[in-house]
Design a protein around this motif. Structure first.
Motif, mmCIF file in Angstrom:
data_model
loop_
_atom_site.group_PDB
_atom_site.id
_atom_site.type_symbol
_atom_site.label_atom_id
_atom_site.label_comp_id
_atom_site.label_asym_id
_atom_site.label_seq_id
_atom_site.Cartn_x
_atom_site.Cartn_y
_atom_site.Cartn_z
ATOM 1 N N SER A 23 -25.087 -4.857 29.058
ATOM 2 C CA SER A 23 -24.207 -3.549 29.056
ATOM 3 C C SER A 23 -23.427 -3.581 30.291
ATOM 4 N N ALA A 24 -23.695 -4.360 31.415
ATOM 5 C CA ALA A 24 -22.717 -4.472 32.538
ATOM 6 C C ALA A 24 -21.714 -5.579 32.152
ATOM 7 N N ARG A 27 -19.342 -3.324 30.122
ATOM 8 C CA ARG A 27 -18.540 -2.361 31.080
ATOM 9 C C ARG A 27 -17.418 -3.253 31.544
ATOM 10 N N SER A 28 -17.575 -4.338 32.086
ATOM 11 C CA SER A 28 -16.681 -4.991 32.594
ATOM 12 C C SER A 28 -15.355 -5.339 31.666
ATOM 13 N N GLY A 29 -15.663 -5.019 30.490
ATOM 14 C CA GLY A 29 -14.433 -5.533 29.630
ATOM 15 C C GLY A 29 -14.048 -6.661 29.283
#
Length: 163
Positions: A23-24, A27-29
Motif C-alpha cells: 500500500s505504501a 501511495r507513492s504512485g
C-alpha cells in the motif's frame, strides 16, 4: 496447539507487513516505476548498429503483419515464429551475452534477461497479440458468413418443400 497459534500469528504479521509495504508503494504512485524506466532508456546507447537493426526488424515484422492481415495461413506462420522467438529468448540471451564484444560496445545481456525481454520478447509478444486479435476478428467474420449461408440454405429448402 500453542506452536500452531504462534506460527499462525507470525504468518499474519508477515502478511500485514507485506500489505503495508504494497500500500505504501501504491501511495507513492508511478514515480519510482517512471524513474526506473527512464534509467533503463538512458542506459542504452541507441546508436548501436545491432539495436538499430533490431528495431528495424521489429518494424518490418509489424509492417508485414499489417500487410498480410487477410492471409490467415501466413499470419499463423508469423504467429508461431514470433512465439518461437520468445521461447528461445533465454538461449539467445546466453549466446549474445557470451559474444557481446563482437557487435556491441557494452554488455546489455544480464543473467535475468531484462534487456532482451524488453527489446526482443516484448515487441514479439505485441505482434503476436495483434495477429491473435486479427485472427479472432477473421473467425467472427467467417462464423457470420457461415451462419448467413446456413440460413439462406434453410430458406431455400423450406421454399422447395412448399412448392
Amino acid at each position: 496447539m500453542e506452536d500452531l497459534n504462534k506460527a499462525f500469528e507470525q504468518h499474519m504479521e508477515q502478511m500485514a507487513e507485506l500489505v503495508q509495504k504494497f500500500s505504501a508503494e501504491l501511495r507513492s504512485g508511478l514515480q519510482p516505476a517512471y524513474e526506473n524506466f527512464m534509467g533503463f532508456i538512458h542506459a542504452i546507447d541507441w546508436k548501436e548498429p545491432f539495436l538499430i537493426g533490431l528495431l528495424a526488424f521489429h518494424f518490418l515484422l509489424l509492417l508485414t503483419t499489417i500487410i498480410s492481415r487477410r492471409n490467415s495461413n501466413f499470419q499463423m506462420c508469423l504467429f508461431l515464429l514470433a512465439l518461437g522467438g520468445v521461447y528461445f529468448a533465454e538461449r539467445l540471451n546466453k549466446i549474445l551475452g557470451d559474444n557481446w564484444r563482437n557487435f556491441a560496445t557494452q554488455n546489455y545481456f544480464d543473467p535475468h534477461g531484462i534487456f532482451l525481454s524488453t527489446l526482443w520478447s516484448g515487441p514479439l509478444l505485441v505482434i503476436a497479440i495483434i495477429i491473435l486479435v486479427n485472427t479472432l476478428f477473421h473467425l467472427c467474420y467467417l462464423i457470420v458468413k457461415w451462419k448467413k449461408a446456413e440460413l439462406r440454405h434453410r430458406a431455400r429448402l423450406s421454399r422447395n418443400k412448399q412448392d
